[in-house]
Design a protein around this motif. Structure first.
Motif, mmCIF file in Angstrom:
data_model
loop_
_atom_site.group_PDB
_atom_site.id
_atom_site.type_symbol
_atom_site.label_atom_id
_atom_site.label_comp_id
_atom_site.label_asym_id
_atom_site.label_seq_id
_atom_site.Cartn_x
_atom_site.Cartn_y
_atom_site.Cartn_z
ATOM 1 N N GLU A 155 29.195 23.619 20.559
ATOM 2 C CA GLU A 155 29.695 24.051 21.866
ATOM 3 C C GLU A 155 30.966 24.896 21.734
ATOM 4 O OE1 GLU A 155 30.285 20.587 24.321
ATOM 5 O OE2 GLU A 155 28.194 19.941 24.076
ATOM 6 N N VAL A 156 31.068 25.876 22.610
ATOM 7 C CA VAL A 156 32.259 26.735 22.629
ATOM 8 C C VAL A 156 32.808 26.786 24.055
ATOM 9 C CG1 VAL A 156 33.157 29.059 22.207
ATOM 10 C CG2 VAL A 156 31.366 28.128 20.724
ATOM 11 N N ILE A 157 34.089 26.501 24.170
ATOM 12 C CA ILE A 157 34.750 26.540 25.479
ATOM 13 C C ILE A 157 35.134 27.979 25.800
ATOM 14 C CG2 ILE A 157 36.882 25.858 26.666
ATOM 15 C CD1 ILE A 157 36.531 23.132 25.205
ATOM 16 N N THR A 158 34.766 28.414 27.011
ATOM 17 C CA THR A 158 35.036 29.802 27.380
ATOM 18 C C THR A 158 35.270 29.908 28.883
ATOM 19 O OG1 THR A 158 34.260 32.081 27.088
ATOM 20 C CG2 THR A 158 32.581 30.456 27.668
ATOM 21 N N THR A 159 35.501 31.131 29.332
ATOM 22 C CA THR A 159 35.799 31.381 30.741
ATOM 23 C C THR A 159 34.580 31.996 31.438
ATOM 24 O OG1 THR A 159 37.143 32.729 32.247
ATOM 25 C CG2 THR A 159 36.838 33.590 30.041
ATOM 26 N N PRO A 160 34.357 31.619 32.695
ATOM 27 C CA PRO A 160 33.271 32.251 33.454
ATOM 28 C C PRO A 160 33.707 33.584 34.055
ATOM 29 C CG PRO A 160 34.371 30.651 34.844
ATOM 30 C CD PRO A 160 35.049 30.575 33.491
ATOM 31 N N TYR A 161 35.034 33.841 34.005
ATOM 32 C CA TYR A 161 35.591 35.014 34.677
ATOM 33 C C TYR A 161 35.800 36.126 33.661
ATOM 34 C CZ TYR A 161 38.345 37.571 38.128
ATOM 35 O OH TYR A 161 38.801 38.523 39.009
ATOM 36 N N ASP A 195 37.657 26.286 34.056
ATOM 37 C CA ASP A 195 38.215 27.077 35.155
ATOM 38 C C ASP A 195 39.442 27.882 34.696
ATOM 39 O OD1 ASP A 195 38.111 28.097 37.686
ATOM 40 O OD2 ASP A 195 38.922 26.330 38.694
ATOM 41 N N ILE A 196 39.823 28.838 35.539
ATOM 42 C CA ILE A 196 40.909 29.762 35.194
ATOM 43 C C ILE A 196 42.194 29.411 35.931
ATOM 44 C CG2 ILE A 196 39.369 31.637 34.564
ATOM 45 C CD1 ILE A 196 39.857 32.854 37.372
ATOM 46 N N ASP A 197 43.264 30.003 35.452
ATOM 47 C CA ASP A 197 44.577 29.855 36.081
ATOM 48 C C ASP A 197 44.639 30.808 37.286
ATOM 49 O OD1 ASP A 197 47.667 29.139 35.580
ATOM 50 O OD2 ASP A 197 47.477 31.242 36.160
ATOM 51 N N PRO A 198 45.130 30.341 38.431
ATOM 52 C CA PRO A 198 45.114 31.194 39.634
ATOM 53 C C PRO A 198 46.048 32.401 39.555
ATOM 54 C CG PRO A 198 46.221 29.097 40.089
ATOM 55 C CD PRO A 198 45.662 28.995 38.715
ATOM 56 N N VAL A 199 47.030 32.384 38.663
ATOM 57 C CA VAL A 199 47.968 33.508 38.577
ATOM 58 C C VAL A 199 47.483 34.552 37.571
ATOM 59 C CG1 VAL A 199 50.332 34.203 38.018
ATOM 60 C CG2 VAL A 199 49.922 32.097 39.306
ATOM 61 N N LEU A 222 30.344 35.547 38.920
ATOM 62 C CA LEU A 222 30.817 34.840 37.727
ATOM 63 C C LEU A 222 29.677 34.756 36.712
ATOM 64 C CD1 LEU A 222 32.753 31.754 39.166
ATOM 65 C CD2 LEU A 222 33.713 33.881 38.244
ATOM 66 N N ILE A 223 30.027 34.756 35.426
ATOM 67 C CA ILE A 223 29.004 34.624 34.373
ATOM 68 C C ILE A 223 28.171 33.361 34.612
ATOM 69 C CG2 ILE A 223 28.601 34.288 31.908
ATOM 70 C CD1 ILE A 223 31.165 35.813 31.343
ATOM 71 N N VAL A 268 38.731 27.759 41.095
ATOM 72 C CA VAL A 268 39.663 28.907 41.067
ATOM 73 C C VAL A 268 38.904 30.193 40.727
ATOM 74 C CG1 VAL A 268 41.772 29.845 40.068
ATOM 75 C CG2 VAL A 268 41.558 27.367 40.384
ATOM 76 N N ALA A 269 38.027 30.106 39.739
ATOM 77 C CA ALA A 269 37.227 31.279 39.347
ATOM 78 C C ALA A 269 36.312 31.704 40.485
ATOM 79 C CB ALA A 269 36.410 30.964 38.092
ATOM 80 N N THR A 270 35.738 30.726 41.166
ATOM 81 C CA THR A 270 34.824 31.025 42.273
ATOM 82 C C THR A 270 35.567 31.790 43.377
ATOM 83 O OG1 THR A 270 33.557 29.040 41.760
ATOM 84 C CG2 THR A 270 33.244 29.984 43.956
#
Ligand SMILES: *Cc1c(COP(=O)(O)O)cnc(C)c1O
Length: 380
Positions: free
Chosen positions: A77-83, A103-107, A317-318, A337-339
């Motif tokens: 498994e690899v942790i990644t971003t949907p954004y 999930d991503i950071d809102p800033v 989103l991916i 946040v990404a959504t």
């Protein structure tokens, strides 16, 4: 201003006549690919220009991402971003790896390090963050977690050409970083990409993997691919490099003009660049917040009606594409946040030879729609 269509980017090209001597050299010496003289020179000059130790050039960033995962023998498994652009996660599927979206950071809109640990399992072997729009991830927080759990870190740095933090190039963080030189990127070779790595041993393995796994004429050590950059692309890259400083200066002026003109437009937010000592102004994303009178999609349509064609990077989103949707980590409840960012973001046109009148036009439109709602209700 002419009513021609304005797109989010226009690929940068050097003066054609300056490219002719390189083409003549290629025609004369008949070395077209396989690590020829232009390829070697571009690797060297990029190392110097970017302030990194080793670079391996590729035909594109997607093959570079695939190869980076192989070079580090990433499994599970690899942790990644949907954004991000879909190639980030596709590189995992192509390697038989399971993407785990965090999930991503809102800033910053980069992966939120505070949410990584909860996503780690026995199968996790790596983290693949993205420096989205070139803005640096929280590299220290990510490295701390990676060290604690013995994970590799491969940065998709496709947007990050030339970006620096107070320690220098952000490409020096993690185990490997991948650049894209696609036509739409800040520095282009038509198609192209690269892996940045810290030591000769890793570079040698990467160079073998991008050349079918060949070590010498009769020895193949791995099921490598063909990821080589041709002499044409490398020669073009060398010429592009002569103009990159100018291109980034022009991008910086446009970025500054946008920020100034959009300041005070209620409901429109520009992303900040804290954490960068040198920016590349590769994109100009705005967030269309709920207090703006119309939705992001409403603004997108209104700009298009006025010949301005912004892009909704990154929407969808991916994690919402069919090949990812059924993963447990793809649930929108896991990615609030990404959504939200995917619903609010709009990337405005930015490229070096863009006229300032376009910035004026875009900003006037955005501002007029903002006050427009107010005026309309007052007129009734
Ligand atoms: C452009 C891009 C890629 C793919 O780059 P190519 O060179 O077109 O293969 C990968 N990741 C991100 C974040 C990108 O923007």
């Amino acid at each position: 201003m002419k009513n021609e269509k304005i797109y989010v980017t226009k690929p940068s090209l050097p003066p054609l006549e300056e490219f002719i001597p390189s083409l003549e050299a290629i025609w004369n010496n008949r070395v077209l690919t396989n690590g020829g003289p232009f390829h070697q020179q571009l690797e060297q000059e990029l190392c110097n220009h970017l302030g990194v130790k080793h670079i391996s050039l590729f035909s594109n960033a997607t093959v570079a991402l695939l190869t980076a995962l192989q070079a580090l023998r990433v499994t599970g498994e690899v942790i990644t971003t949907p954004y991000s652009f879909v190639a980030t996660s596709h590189s995992l599927l192509w390697n038989g790896l399971k993407p785990v979206f965090v999930d991503i950071d809102p800033v910053t809109l980069n992966v939120d390090p505070a949410k990584i640990e909860a996503a780690i399992t026995q199968q996790t072997t790596a983290i693949m963050p993205v420096h989205c729009y070139g803005h640096p991830c929280d590299v220290d927080a990510i490295q701390k977690i990676a060290d604690l759990y013995n994970l590799k870190v491969i940065y998709d740095a496709a947007h990050s050409f030339g970006v620096e933090d107070e320690r220098g190039s952000i490409l020096n963080h993690g185990d490997l970083s991948i650049l894209s030189f696609h036509a739409t990127k800040v520095f282009n070779t038509f198609e192209g990409g690269a892996i940045i790595c810290p030591d000769v041993k890793t570079k040698t393995r990467i160079d073998q993997l991008k050349n079918f796994g060949y070590v010498d004429e009769v020895t193949v050590v791995a099921p490598g691919t063909n990821g080589k950059m041709s002499e044409f692309n490398a020669a073009l890259g060398l010429l592009q490099l002569k103009y990159i400083k100018l291109a980034l200066e022009r991008r910086g002026l446009i970025d500054g003009a946008y920020r100034e003109r959009l300041r005070g437009v209620a409901g429109i937010e520009c992303l900040d660049r804290s954490g960068e000592t040198v920016s590349n102004f590769s994109y100009f994303p705005i967030l269309v917040r709920p207090d703006y009178p119309i939705s992001r999609d409403g603004l997108y349509e209104r700009l298009k009606e006025n010949s301005i064609h912004p892009r909704r990077y990154f929407y969808p989103l991916i994690s919402s594409f069919s090949m990812y949707r059924s993963l447990p980590s793809s649930q929108p409840s896991n990615l609030p946040v990404a959504t939200e960012a995917a619903q609010q973001v709009l990337c405005l046109p930015i490229y070096p030879d863009m006229e300032m009148e376009i910035v004026d036009k875009v900003c006037a439109l955005i501002a007029s729609l903002s006050t427009g709602a107010f005026t309309a209700s007052r007129d009734i």
